[in-house]
Design a protein around this motif. Structure first.
Motif, PDB file in Angstrom:
ATOM      1  N   UNK A 146     -36.627  27.642  -6.795  1.00 33.36           N
ATOM      2  CA  UNK A 146     -37.144  28.305  -6.207  1.00 33.36           C
ATOM      3  C   UNK A 146     -38.412  29.626  -7.202  1.00 33.36           C
ATOM      4  N   UNK A 162     -39.941  28.973  -9.048  1.00 34.54           N
ATOM      5  CA  UNK A 162     -41.000  28.491 -10.084  1.00 34.54           C
ATOM      6  C   UNK A 162     -40.689  28.167 -11.579  1.00 34.54           C
ATOM      7  N   UNK A 208     -40.951  23.818 -12.166  1.00 31.85           N
ATOM      8  CA  UNK A 208     -42.473  23.541 -11.014  1.00 31.85           C
ATOM      9  C   UNK A 208     -42.304  21.722 -11.200  1.00 31.85           C
ATOM     10  N   UNK A 258     -42.586  19.199 -13.109  1.00 33.25           N
ATOM     11  CA  UNK A 258     -41.881  18.643 -14.412  1.00 33.25           C
ATOM     12  C   UNK A 258     -40.166  18.315 -14.459  1.00 33.25           C
ATOM     13  N   UNK A 276     -40.847  21.804  -3.709  1.00 34.19           N
ATOM     14  CA  UNK A 276     -39.854  23.158  -3.587  1.00 34.19           C
ATOM     15  C   UNK A 276     -39.830  23.924  -2.739  1.00 34.19           C
ATOM     16  N   UNK A 298     -41.450  26.281  -0.935  1.00 33.53           N
ATOM     17  CA  UNK A 298     -42.883  26.777  -0.405  1.00 33.53           C
ATOM     18  C   UNK A 298     -43.756  25.196   0.135  1.00 33.53           C
ATOM     19  N   UNK A 356     -47.290  20.933   1.688  1.00 34.24           N
ATOM     20  CA  UNK A 356     -48.587  20.655   0.736  1.00 34.24           C
ATOM     21  C   UNK A 356     -48.200  21.131  -0.428  1.00 34.24           C
ATOM     22  N   UNK A 357     -48.612  20.766  -1.737  1.00 34.32           N
ATOM     23  CA  UNK A 357     -48.068  20.438  -3.120  1.00 34.32           C
ATOM     24  C   UNK A 357     -49.446  22.227  -3.244  1.00 34.32           C
ATOM     25  N   UNK A 358     -49.012  22.751  -4.188  1.00 38.08           N
ATOM     26  CA  UNK A 358     -49.708  23.933  -4.842  1.00 38.08           C
ATOM     27  C   UNK A 358     -50.591  23.318  -6.171  1.00 38.08           C
ATOM     28  N   UNK A 359     -51.564  23.559  -6.377  1.00 33.17           N
ATOM     29  CA  UNK A 359     -51.536  23.561  -7.630  1.00 33.17           C
ATOM     30  C   UNK A 359     -50.642  24.508  -8.723  1.00 33.17           C
ATOM     31  N   UNK A 360     -50.521  23.820  -9.974  1.00 36.19           N
ATOM     32  CA  UNK A 360     -49.574  24.880 -10.918  1.00 36.19           C
ATOM     33  C   UNK A 360     -50.041  24.918 -11.941  1.00 36.19           C
ATOM     34  N   UNK A 361     -50.250  25.679 -12.997  1.00 35.56           N
ATOM     35  CA  UNK A 361     -50.072  25.526 -14.779  1.00 35.56           C
ATOM     36  C   UNK A 361     -49.738  24.978 -15.344  1.00 35.56           C
ATOM     37  N   UNK A 362     -49.038  24.333 -14.522  1.00 37.45           N
ATOM     38  CA  UNK A 362     -48.192  22.652 -15.216  1.00 37.45           C
ATOM     39  C   UNK A 362     -49.375  21.787 -15.413  1.00 37.45           C
ATOM     40  N   UNK A 389     -52.797  30.737  -2.320  1.00 32.83           N
ATOM     41  CA  UNK A 389     -51.734  28.845  -1.895  1.00 32.83           C
ATOM     42  C   UNK A 389     -52.221  28.244  -1.179  1.00 32.83           C
ATOM     43  N   UNK A 405     -54.910  26.322  -3.649  1.00 28.73           N
ATOM     44  CA  UNK A 405     -54.331  26.064  -4.414  1.00 28.73           C
ATOM     45  C   UNK A 405     -54.787  26.566  -6.270  1.00 28.73           C
ATOM     46  N   UNK A 424     -54.108  28.828  -9.214  1.00 24.81           N
ATOM     47  CA  UNK A 424     -53.843  29.477 -10.494  1.00 24.81           C
ATOM     48  C   UNK A 424     -53.935  31.354 -10.344  1.00 24.81           C
ATOM     49  N   UNK A 457     -43.266  31.779  -5.539  1.00 24.95           N
ATOM     50  CA  UNK A 457     -42.575  30.849  -5.442  1.00 24.95           C
ATOM     51  C   UNK A 457     -42.326  29.192  -5.625  1.00 24.95           C
ATOM     52  N   UNK A 458     -43.558  29.495  -5.815  1.00 21.57           N
ATOM     53  CA  UNK A 458     -44.470  28.314  -6.413  1.00 21.57           C
ATOM     54  C   UNK A 458     -44.844  27.953  -7.683  1.00 21.57           C
ATOM     55  N   UNK A 459     -44.386  28.488  -8.316  1.00 20.33           N
ATOM     56  CA  UNK A 459     -45.394  28.846 -10.216  1.00 20.33           C
ATOM     57  C   UNK A 459     -46.576  28.280 -10.192  1.00 20.33           C
ATOM     58  N   UNK A 460     -46.763  29.097  -9.750  1.00 21.15           N
ATOM     59  CA  UNK A 460     -48.763  29.119  -9.916  1.00 21.15           C
ATOM     60  C   UNK A 460     -49.056  30.225 -10.563  1.00 21.15           C
ATOM     61  N   UNK A 469     -43.553  29.645 -15.308  1.00 20.91           N
ATOM     62  CA  UNK A 469     -43.172  28.802 -15.270  1.00 20.91           C
ATOM     63  C   UNK A 469     -42.366  28.122 -16.306  1.00 20.91           C
ATOM     64  N   UNK A 500     -44.423  26.226 -18.655  1.00 15.76           N
ATOM     65  CA  UNK A 500     -46.313  26.370 -18.860  1.00 15.76           C
ATOM     66  C   UNK A 500     -45.546  27.787 -20.448  1.00 15.76           C
TER      67      UNK A 500
END
Lengths: 473, 473
Positions: free
Chosen positions: A18, A20, A23, A26, A71, A73, A79-85, B274, B277, B279, B304-307, B330, B333
């Motif tokens: 939650x 984040x 992520x 991971x 997660x 959200x 919907x899968x958000x873009x993450x830094x990962x 969000x 997408x 970041x 909450x999304x780690x973005x 995250x 990262x």
């Protein structure tokens, strides 16, 4: 009881997701690691993971790591958000090799005998003097903010005086204060070397364990080294491209071999580089750790052409935690590096710079060197005795005259990865030669500076056992 | 008398050349500068330079700078060696813009009224508390060496508690200690952004004065900003390439405009990012410097999304000389950035990390904030009065509710370079809007945090005169 624990584990993991911190995409720690972490049976972990899987938060297959797939959200939004990962592997900068990262991490494990650490032992740390220095810094303190681009003026003046004692003439304007010699290499590689340049370097060398040159798009080429330092025969034969080649050398108690370049070789090396118009970086961070007699003057001490950069540091001889080192070079080059340093971190810590100044100007630093010299000589004796007792049947080595590394040559090669793992299993951290670009499996770098006296002996005893077992297989 | 002086000058310059500090190809200071330096007439300088020219060491033509063309070694050998100077423009990393470098340098000139410096005045520096902190650090000191890759654990725990008070949940494993927010941007740009990526950023923004993104091969694209922060209309229209675009925002007391993003805009911004997408990097280094009422929660507080990556620092609110900041994100990262930080400087100063920990855990930091808040409110009042008295005929501004910048809009544009130079001539340092990518010549960033009370007033009086004169021309 297990019921409560399993709820606790589910909540913990949900919370991580939650917030984040774990992520999407991971990996979770392994079931074994989780069982250790929560001090429960593996079956409790399995139950918790099943619940999280049912909720659609994680996914795992047999034999593959369990990963976060949603997660709170994304479950809501579908919907899968873009993450830094996603970006992690994408930047221009290379990650450290897996083995180097593993060693870095294991170096903070107090259960291991540290024959790896290139750092003075806690009991060699000058605690009383450092406290005294901090009190003086505190008493003399005035308001401080950003420092000058090249670093605190008093410190540069003190370094200038210090270098003069070592035979190097450098005015404060030709000195840049850096957060350790590694930062200097970083600034040089991004600021002075063009993409596609070649850095010639001793092989083996610790710079192979750094990503700093490679990340800047610069190629390393190795030149052989013997007891008197870098081989000039090999250097002579290299067809340099002027403006595209640089020599990096660590002539005084070389890391990892502890080789000391002789006076005559220093003279010839300078002449060869001048003739070939090859600029040089002299890394001299071990100079003050001589044990038997002072080393020959630095190459930089005879530089009259401004074609050398010189690196020094307190990290090896006083404290790595100060993060204080220096680069010496022509004013215009130092100006350029100072500008880059400002761009990357706005200068080094004022507190560290004040403390370093006090160490130098008070004379405490030279006193400290005398103390640790005696301690290191004693440690070297102990260590060499242990080597002779346990390791003589399997390996050879040369006793170093300064620094704190012994470069062990095994009679028979052992796969680096497996040697490292077996040693770690046996509670022993060591650096296989492979991380210094010595792939044969016949070399190990050991340090006698960090582990306690009894650990030094016990470590070698265990190492001998591991080698014996490996050979007998 | 002049005879001796001239010999002294020749020796000084020869020495500089011999030591390699003034290398071949480097420019000598101008005759005027040399005359000032040695406190002689220009004719004495001319004589000295003629002698050096005759010896073949330097060369100068009328109207062109005098340069070093040989040194003792090249004169001997008849051979020009390669020097580092050749490489100066070649590295991958860009130099700061000339104007930014000039400002950086002028910021250490005590004769200038500093309306430029983004830093608390020396009399706002908590000297007694800092001394007390250092004494405590000294008393509690144990041996210290390299820190853990993410930074000292106690400090990360203290930052975690600190952030919790600001509404942000971040466990110590999701925090990386850095040497100020600039270093965080540096690590992000080399470690997470691919070449050719785009960073969307408010325009104007102080990041335009940094070379950090551009040097990493990353493009900046500006989005307009109003009193409530970044314009979302503009953001909505941008066709992002997922995985190639990042938003950098400074929503709380934005540098240079001091704009504060409203609560409702924060909510919408998060939703837009969000959905797209996209970041985000949230730079929140001015948060603790609110003056009238606490700002809305950080964007990160609802992540909450780690973005999102979140940047904080002590540089603005406590002391830039500590060189302590943090990045929150995250775990994976943060691990990656920690590895890069290790590769670039092996971590931040232990002393600074101990001092920062003590500031946070002792409660002294929150006390200090109360004190400087009062002082800054007073300074703001003074400064705004001076603006109203002197500048009202020529410009408009909005009174900031936090931070320490006022973004002045002139009724009539004035060339940035000439405004800067005239101000400097009048003993005044200010930042023209152009360094924040505001090229119109209608904007100036002024700080009320650094100059003394009387200087704040006098500075504005002089500035008004300069503007008046420029307009009347």
């Amino acid at each position: 009881m297990n019921e409560t624990k399993h709820v606790h584990i589910v909540t913990f993991i949900k919370d991580k997701i939650k917030k984040g911190e774990w992520t999407i995409g991971s990996r979770l720690p392994s079931q074994r690691q989780l069982a250790l972490l929560f001090e429960v049976n593996r079956s409790t972990i399995v139950t918790a993971l099943e619940e999280l899987t049912a909720e659609g938060l994680i996914q795992g297959k047999t034999g593959v790591a369990t990963v976060v797939i949603n997660n709170t959200w994304t479950l809501l939004e579908g919907n899968v958000p873009s993450t830094w990962n996603k970006n992690i592997k994408l930047g221009g900068h290379q990650a450290s090799s897996v083995l180097v990262q593993e060693i870095n991490e294991a170096e903070s494990d107090p259960r291991l005998i540290q024959l790896s650490k290139g750092e003075l032992a806690p009991d060699l740390f000058p605690l009383q003097q450092m406290k005294e220095v901090l009190h003086r810094v505190s008493d003399q303190l005035t308001s401080f903010g950003y420092e000058e681009p090249k670093g605190n003026r008093q410190l540069r003046e003190a370094v200038s005086v210090h270098l003069k004692k070592r035979g190097i003439n450098a005015s404060p304007s030709s000195i840049l204060i850096v957060s350790g010699a590694l930062q200097a290499l970083h600034l040089i590689s991004v600021g002075l070397l063009q993409q596609g340049s070649t850095v010639y370097v001793e092989k083996p060398s610790y710079v192979y364990s750094l990503a700093v040159f490679q990340s800047a798009g610069v190629q390393l080429k190795g030149l052989p080294i013997d007891r008197e330092g870098l081989s000039l025969e090999a250097l002579q034969k290299v067809p340099f491209r002027p403006g595209h080649s640089v020599l990096y050398t660590n002539p005084t108690y070389h890391n990892p071999t502890s080789s000391l370049m002789s006076l005559s070789r220093r003279k010839t090396l300078r002449a060869v580089c001048e003739e070939k118009q090859l600029p040089m970086i002299e890394d001299d961070v071990y100079r003050d750790l001589w044990l038997d007699e002072p080393p020959p003057p630095a190459l930089k001490a005879r530089d009259t052409t401004g074609s050398m950069l010189y690196l020094g540091s307190f990290s090896k001889s006083l404290s790595a935690g100060l993060r204080i080192g220096w680069v010496v070079g022509p004013d215009a080059v130092i100006d350029r590096l100072a500008d880059l340093k400002m761009q990357s971190d706005y200068g080094s810590s004022s507190l560290s710079q004040y403390a370093a100044t006090e160490w130098l100007t008070s004379g405490l630093y030279e006193e400290h060197l005398t103390t640790i010299r005696e301690a290191l000589i004693y440690r070297r004796t102990l260590f060499v005795q242990a080597l002779e007792t346990y390791l003589a049947p399997y390996a050879t080595w040369t006793v170093p005259t300064g620094g704190f590394f012994i470069w062990i040559q095994l009679h028979q090669a052992i796969d680096a990865r497996s040697l490292f793992s077996q040693a770690k299993e046996a509670g022993l951290l060591l650096n296989p030669g492979s991380i210094y670009a010595e792939p044969s499996g016949s070399y190990i770098r050991l340090s006698y500076a960090y582990a306690s006296h009894s650990e030094l002996q016990e470590g070698i005893r265990r190492l001998a056992l591991i080698i014996k077992t490996a050979i007998e297989k």
